[in-house]
Design a protein around this motif. Sequence first.
Motif, PDB file in Angstrom:
ATOM      1  N   GLY A 218      59.677   8.572-101.843  1.00 46.73           N
ATOM      2  CA  GLY A 218      59.513  10.015-101.541  1.00 46.73           C
ATOM      3  C   GLY A 218      60.689  10.837-100.741  1.00 46.73           C
ATOM      4  O   GLY A 218      60.642  12.155-100.692  1.00 46.73           O
ATOM      5  N   LYS A 219      61.741  10.182-100.562  1.00 48.08           N
ATOM      6  CA  LYS A 219      62.861  10.456 -99.880  1.00 48.08           C
ATOM      7  C   LYS A 219      64.189  11.034-100.606  1.00 48.08           C
ATOM      8  O   LYS A 219      64.992  11.545-100.702  1.00 48.08           O
ATOM      9  N   ILE A 220      63.953   9.820-101.827  1.00 44.38           N
ATOM     10  CA  ILE A 220      64.898   9.910-102.816  1.00 44.38           C
ATOM     11  C   ILE A 220      64.478   9.956-104.266  1.00 44.38           C
ATOM     12  O   ILE A 220      63.158   9.661-104.261  1.00 44.38           O
ATOM     13  N   GLY A 221      65.003  10.497-105.175  1.00 44.89           N
ATOM     14  CA  GLY A 221      64.459  10.634-106.646  1.00 44.89           C
ATOM     15  C   GLY A 221      64.054   9.395-107.124  1.00 44.89           C
ATOM     16  O   GLY A 221      64.510   8.254-106.725  1.00 44.89           O
ATOM     17  N   LYS A 222      63.009   9.379-108.195  1.00 40.22           N
ATOM     18  CA  LYS A 222      62.739   8.222-108.570  1.00 40.22           C
ATOM     19  C   LYS A 222      63.595   7.377-109.193  1.00 40.22           C
ATOM     20  O   LYS A 222      63.718   6.004-109.211  1.00 40.22           O
TER      21      LYS A 222
END
Length: 483
Positions: free
Chosen positions: A122-126
């Motif tokens: 949830g803090k960096i892209g998938k």
Amino acid sequence: MIDPSLMTDLARLDFAWITSMHIIYPPLTIGLAAFLFFSEWRWLKTNDDEWYRLTRFFEKLFIINFGAGVATGITMEMSFGILFAPFSQAAGPFFGNILGYETITAFMYEAGFIGLMIFGWGKIGKKMHLFATFNVAFSSMLSAMWILVANSWMQTPTGVHLEKGLFLVDNWTHAIFNPNFLTAFPHMLIACFEIGLFFVASISALMVYKNRHAKMFMRTLTASIMALVIVAPLQVYMGDTLGRTVAKYDPAALAAMEGHWHTYNADGSPNTSWNVIAWPNEEKGTNDFQIAIPHVLSLLEDHKWVSTVPGLDQFKKADRPPVVVPFYSFRIMAAAGAALMLVAFWALFLRLRGQFTAEKLQRHPWFLRTVIFSSTLPYIAIWTGWWTREVARQPWLINGLMRTSEGVSQMSIGAEIVWFIGFMFFDLLVWFGAWYFFSKLIRKGPDMNTKVIHGVTPEPMHLGDMPNEEVPEGKPLFERPTL
């Protein structure tokens, strides 16, 4: 007067305990990290929330195992200097540097990306998170590579020469890519994949057996067990390849593993019988009891019907390794590997017959019970394989160059026993802690309530982070909304 042989035996026993308690963690870290990358990739590929929940569930188990591996790894690093100080000093120019490379290029690399993998949801892209998971898996394999370089060099020490008590490196390429490493590393890496896959398969089978999110866990059960259809036979093949390497470069170790005492039969022909089971008698230099099959030893080691396979009678007694431990541990390892392969083929048979669904497996639970029980076999195989590898090299610490008795630290018997008890207490504490949290998480099961994170969660904006915009003159800073 301290008995040197007693000190050597105590140091070997202490280090055997330390390595045996450590080696149960890193292989699972490597295998489970690779599976986490696969399961997270499946989530991105299918956008199926169940793959997300499965990834997060197995990731928690991975974290526990990783922590236990780090803790026991520290004690193993300490034990080199404590138990084998002369060896550490003499082999430092190569052995010490290799362990340093492992720390810099693998462990620190892994430590950086594991933070992103654990805390980055949830803090960096998938895609960036998937990249982090890939790097955790890759760096753990790189760590295993360096460790196998160091250990394999002790089996086949090439690229160095002894000068003033130090093993100085002549050729780094020859030392790193020594003959034993070229087959031992693939063998160990596949063992890591195998233990990781059976770990996932056994937990998934348990969930299906207890009918807890059965359809969801059929995804990981199917993926892991079908991968084992390839991995398990490949491991058997690599074991055979490594055996031939041992036969070529360390025939005494091979003879000990096979309980092969006599090179020739009574009639003068090459003795190529393979001992299925035997009871070696090291004092007499023979087997008190044996069941042997003619020609099989030659077929296994040379792939020929008749060839000369050196027996232990070709080596001085002082240079012969112990026989009982490598003989039986090798057979236990081979039996465990064969059993794992049969379980994988059983799964393939069930799937080809259309029986590989949660409902049908629950009606015929023997397969699920077998998979759950089989989770112990990779650990047994890794333990016994490592014992075979290390004991069969004795009496050498560095094969043909330094005896174990020459590399042992000089300390009192009391000090050695204190260290042994201390290492044992610490390793058991880590072991009980790891399995306590394993069982707690498995009983709890996957988190089915938390919302699936599909994108980057924006950070909350604080008042001080608001843009500094000019407010037109006469306009209030805040306006009451119109109802």
